[in-house]
Structures are given as structure tokens and as C-alpha cells.
Design an enzyme around this catalytic site. Structure first.
Site, PDB file in Angstrom:
ATOM      1  N   GLU A  78      -7.337  49.405  11.809  1.00 57.83           N
ATOM      2  CA  GLU A  78      -8.260  48.302  11.528  1.00 57.83           C
ATOM      3  C   GLU A  78      -7.738  46.978  12.079  1.00 57.83           C
ATOM      4  O   GLU A  78      -7.775  45.939  11.422  1.00 57.83           O
ATOM      5  CB  GLU A  78      -8.531  48.209  10.026  1.00 57.83           C
ATOM      6  CG  GLU A  78      -9.106  49.499   9.441  1.00 57.83           C
ATOM      7  CD  GLU A  78      -9.419  49.408   7.949  1.00 57.83           C
ATOM      8  OE1 GLU A  78      -9.173  48.341   7.345  1.00 57.83           O
ATOM      9  OE2 GLU A  78      -9.917  50.407   7.397  1.00 57.83           O
TER      10      GLU A  78
ATOM     11  N   GLU B 245     -10.718  57.964   7.863  1.00 57.33           N
ATOM     12  CA  GLU B 245     -10.357  57.771   6.453  1.00 57.33           C
ATOM     13  C   GLU B 245     -11.619  57.783   5.593  1.00 57.33           C
ATOM     14  O   GLU B 245     -12.609  57.117   5.918  1.00 57.33           O
ATOM     15  CB  GLU B 245      -9.646  56.425   6.225  1.00 57.33           C
ATOM     16  CG  GLU B 245      -8.251  56.318   6.801  1.00 57.33           C
ATOM     17  CD  GLU B 245      -7.624  54.956   6.494  1.00 57.33           C
ATOM     18  OE1 GLU B 245      -8.108  54.254   5.569  1.00 57.33           O
ATOM     19  OE2 GLU B 245      -6.662  54.592   7.189  1.00 57.33           O
TER      20      GLU B 245
END
Length: 500
Positions: free
Chosen positions: A118, A265
Site C-alpha cells: 500500500e 489481503e
């Protein structure tokens, strides 16, 4: 050189066979864990729970060595701290690939590199260097003839999307358009995939009641509560699918198509604070089991029905050293001794469950206090006449050296010997039965069936067959490279996979 190219082509064909068997569910392995098991013990836990795909948050040498010749597909990661250096110098990227990928191939089945985590939202100052880092890594893979076997991408959270509902109108945040175009062009050019971290738990919490909890948990909705995109009239049976479609539409908004999404995820916390009422073991169990069922049907979201959703669950262990709210430390599927946090049995699912229905095992309850466990262990190994030799120091079931593990072995040995004559699995309330085989590594719990390989070849469990093919390919290629190091595929036990 030609031999290595040819061998890589063989690995690619083997990989294509496995991909053809359908979507997989893997797990993330975080390391902010107290009393982290050793790498061999972690691999034993993966095997015990039939996990065939893992994502590492780094490229830990101990883990990569332990995963060798297992057939388990591995995603290694460049940490956020490493992104800048790799993006600035091609030589740094080449050194990273040589050290963390080429050094382990083909024995360790590394299939992708996750570049940072991220980065666009957690490390925005590194955003300009992200694509150069991905490009440098890819060029290093090309130089090592590994680019067809190992894909390169970078995980993004849903925060890069301005508004996720309705999915048909979703777009990336405009200030990220320039970098997103570069990322998508790279993925298109290298035939890679978009990595998405999708958490219905957080989206549900942020919605403040706009969406029902059942929608986040994959539960059926009443007709009056159906979630419908007003523009496409697509019905969304889960928030998971809606988040993926929102990302597909954001990609399409920048005029890209044909880039599949892999969910790197997702998960649900099983325990939280007083202000986190939906972080419960019941909700986590429902979410994970329904997620596995959802992914196993090999279909995509409404806008991309023919594109399966390969998915990695967050996460294998509770990362109890993580900061933040209580829920941050309670996402694990299993405890560090390998026992499940909650039931992962899927008897009614149309996928392999890893459940041995003909056997029952007796294990210590994870919630049992140590004093009671010690008493139960002492009784089982004493008056109960359980054979506790295997949990003595230096023996196969001594590691992990925990009261929970040792008690589980002793309880099960007593239970298997005495159940026919009235023996129970209770031990003062510190024990419970399970149909999931708790064996790991060379530690064998009695009660298991012996038909492991025939089980593996059951035509209803193609992922088990994929594991055999992977092991065959790895060992065959290893033989071609070094005939003296060949290892029989039958020397590695593989069972029906719960995940993958």
C-alpha cells in the site's frame, strides 16, 4: 543457458496446469508475533492445515529454505523500506532478485514479487519511485530467465478508489491517476495482475449501518435488502464482490482492460475491544468459511464473471505485537502451536476441506488455562497411561515446546487408546475433539488414515493433484540441474488442501 531456459519453460507449463485447476485461497504470514515458530515449524503448520499458497511480507531466508521442495507457491515481498533503493538503482534490484529469488529457484516455488505494501497511501513520498522499482525488478528477472515464472506487482488498498459504491461509477482518486496509469501499463506489458487489499470488515464499519452485516459476511439477503448497482442492475451478494468490481471499473475508467485482480489481503478479526462489537470469532468463522466457498466456485464478480478471484487471507498467526486497536492483533487463523482459532471445517462446501471425516482427534482447548492443562497432561501421561515419549526433548513432537502442544498430543494418545472402552476427550473441560488432523512435520497424531496419496489423487480434489504435479516438476527440474540432489515426490506428505 539454453538448458535453463528450457527448464523454466517446463516450470511455466506446470504453473499453467495448476492455474487451470481453478482459483486458490492462500494465507499471509506476518511476523509481528511473540514466540514466532521456527520456519520448519511454520511449514509443518501449513502442511497440517493443507495450505498451498503463501504470501511473505519479506523474503526471509529461513522461510524460503524451509519451503523448498514442498510445492507450496510463494509470494515474496519487497518491504516498503527497500522500495526506494530498488527504484533508484537497477543494480540494487538485480542484487535483490539474485539473493531472494534466483538463489532459491526452482526448489522453492516462488511465483510472484509483491513490491511494497500500500505504498501509494502509506508511503506517498515513495510513489514516484514505485514503478521504476517494479520495472528494475522485472528486468532483473528477465536477466535470470525467471520473468515467465515470477510476476511483479504492488498491493493497493481500497483507499486509492474515490468511492466504491455503486461499483459502476468507481474511479481512482484523481490525484493518483498519473501513477495508476504507469502501474497499469506495467502490469499490461508484463502480463501481471493487480494486487488488491480488500477488507469488507473495514468497509462495513465505515458505512455506519448503511450496509447490513450479512452483506459483509457473504450471508444471503432478504429480497427487500438486495444490493443492486442502479446503473448496471448487477446484484451483489457480497461486499467482497462489490469491492473487486469497484476496482475493475476504476481500471476501466483509465482505459485498461484484461488485467486480472488478485486479492492479496482480506479477512475478519476474531476479537476486538468494547468499541469493536463485530470483531468476534463467530463473525470471523462465518466470513472465512464463506470466503473460501465463494472463491472456490471459480467465478469472478458480476462485471467479470469468467475471471476467478485468487485470494490470500490475512493472516496465519495473530500479530500480537502490532500497535492500534485490539482487533489489529487478532486476525489469525491458527495459534502458533498450529491449532485453529475457530472451526475451518467446510463439510457442505463444494471444495476440498482438509477434514478427515473417518477420524476424530482430541486436542487441548486454546482457551484452557495453563494450570488445568498441566494437570490434564500429568494425568494423561501418568494414570491415563498415554505414551508421551514423542513430546520429550529431542523427539518429533517436542517442538513447539508449549503446554498446549504437549497436552494435545498426550490427550489424543489417551483418547485413541481408550475411546473404545469408554474413554472421553474432556480432561476437566480442557480438551475438545476435532476432525482436522493436528499432525505436523514428523509429529504424527494417531487416528489418521493411511491413504494419503490415494486421497491426494481423488479426482474431486484437483488442487491436491496440482500439488503432486508441482512437486514432480520441482524435483524433475532439480534432477536436470543436479542429478545427485533428486528427491522423490513421495517423500513429502501432502493432503487434501483446505486452501488452494
Amino acid at each position: 543457458m539454453m538448458l535453463r531456459i528450457w527448464l523454466n519453460a517446463v516450470l511455466l507449463i506446470c504453473g499453467h496446469f495448476c492455474n487451470a485447476t481453478g482459483a486458490f485461497v492462500g494465507v499471509n504470514i506476518g511476523t509481528d508475533v511473540s514466540n514466532m515458530p521456527s520456519a520448519p515449524d511454520i511449514v509443518a503448520i501449513l502442511r497440517a492445515h493443507q495450505i498451498t499458497h503463501v504470501r511473505l511480507y519479506d523474503a526471509n531466508a529461513h522461510m524460503l529454505n524451509a519451503l523448498a521442495k514442498t510445492g507450496i507457491e510463494v509470494m515474496v515481498s519487497v518491504t516498503n523500506k527497500e522500495v526506494l533503493g530498488i527504484g533508484e538503482l537497477a543494480s540494487t534490484a538485480a542484487a535483490w532478485v539474485n539473493k531472494n529469488v534466483a538463489a532459491y529457484a526452482p526448489s522453492t516455488n516462488i511465483t510472484s514479487i509483491s513490491v511494497g505494501s500500500e505504498v501509494l497511501t502509506t508511503l506517498p513520498h515513495a510513489a514516484p519511485i514505485l514503478v521504476p522499482a517494479m520495472s528494475n525488478l522485472y528486468k532483473a528477472l528477465v536477466a535470470s530467465n525467471l520473468n515467465y515464472q515470477v510476476k511483479v506487482s504492488t498491493p493497493n488498498s481500497m483507499d486509492v478508489v474515490s468511492r466504491s459504491f455503486p461499483p459502476s461509477t468507481a474511479t481512482f482518486n484523481t490525484e493518483l491517476n498519473s501513477i495508476m496509469i504507469q502501474i497499469l501499463q506495467f502490469l499490461m506489458n508484463t502480463k501481471s495482475f493487480y494486487m488488491l487489499n480488500a477488507y469488507p470488515y473495514y468497509e462495513y464499519v465505515k458505512s455506519n449501518g448503511i450496509f447490513p452485516l450479512d452483506y459483509a459476511l457473504f450471508k444471503p439477503l432478504a429480497p427487500v435488502k438486495q444490493i443492486v448497482d442502479p446503473n448496471t442492475l448487477f446484484h451483489y451478494n457480497s461486499m467482497f464482490d462489490a469491492l473487486i468490481d469497484a476496482t475493475y471499473n476504476s481500471i476501466a475508467d483509465l482505459n485498461f482492460s484484461g488485467i486480472p485482480i488478485i486479492v492479496t489481503e482480506t479477512g475478519w478479526p476474531w476479537f476486538g475491544g468494547s468499541n469493536e462489537p463485530d470483531a468476534t470469532s463467530g463473525n470471523a468463522e462465518v466470513y472465512i468459511n464463506n470466503l473460501i466457498r465463494r472463491v472456490s466456485n471459480d467465478s469472478g464478480p458480476p462485471s467479470q464473471p469468467a475471471v476467478p478471484i485468487n485470494t490470500y487471507i490475512y493472516e496465519l498467526f495473530n500479530e500480537d505485537k502490532r500497535p492500534g486497536p485490539i482487533s489489529e492483533r487478532n486476525w489469525g487463523l491458527v495459534f502458533t502451536n498450529g491449532t485453529s482459532v475457530y472451526d475451518l471445517g467446510l463439510a457442505d462446501a463444494e471444495i476440498s476441506t482438509g477434514v478427515n471425516s473417518s477420524s476424530s482427534f482430541c486436542i487441548a482447548r486454546p482457551s484452557a488455562d495453563e494450570k488445568s492443562l498441566q494437570g490434564g497432561l500429568n494425568w494423561a501421561c501418568g494414570h491415563g497411561q498415554a505414551n508421551c515419549a514423542a513430546v520429550q526433548k529431542g523427539q518429533p513432537c517436542y517442538i513447539p515446546d508449549t503446554l498446549q502442544n504437549h497436552a494435545s498430543y498426550a490427550y489424543n494418545d489417551y483418547y485413541q487408546k481408550m475411546r473404545g472402552s469408554g474413554g472421553t476427550c474432556d480432561f476437566g473441560g480442557t480438551a475438545t475433539t476435532t476432525t482436522v488432523d493436528p499432525s505436523y512435520g514428523s509429529c504424527r497424531f494417531t487416528g489418521r488414515r493411511a491413504s494419503d496419496f490415494l486421497d491426494l489423487l481423488n479426482i474431486n480434489h484437483v488442487h491436491g493433484l496440482c500439488m503432486v504435479v508441482s512437486l514432480f516438476c520441482i524435483n524433475w527440474v532439480q534432477f536436470e540441474l543436479d542429478p545427485g540432489r533428486v528427491v522423490s515426490i513421495f517423500s513429502t506428505r501432502t493432503s487434501r488442501p483446505v486452501f488452494g
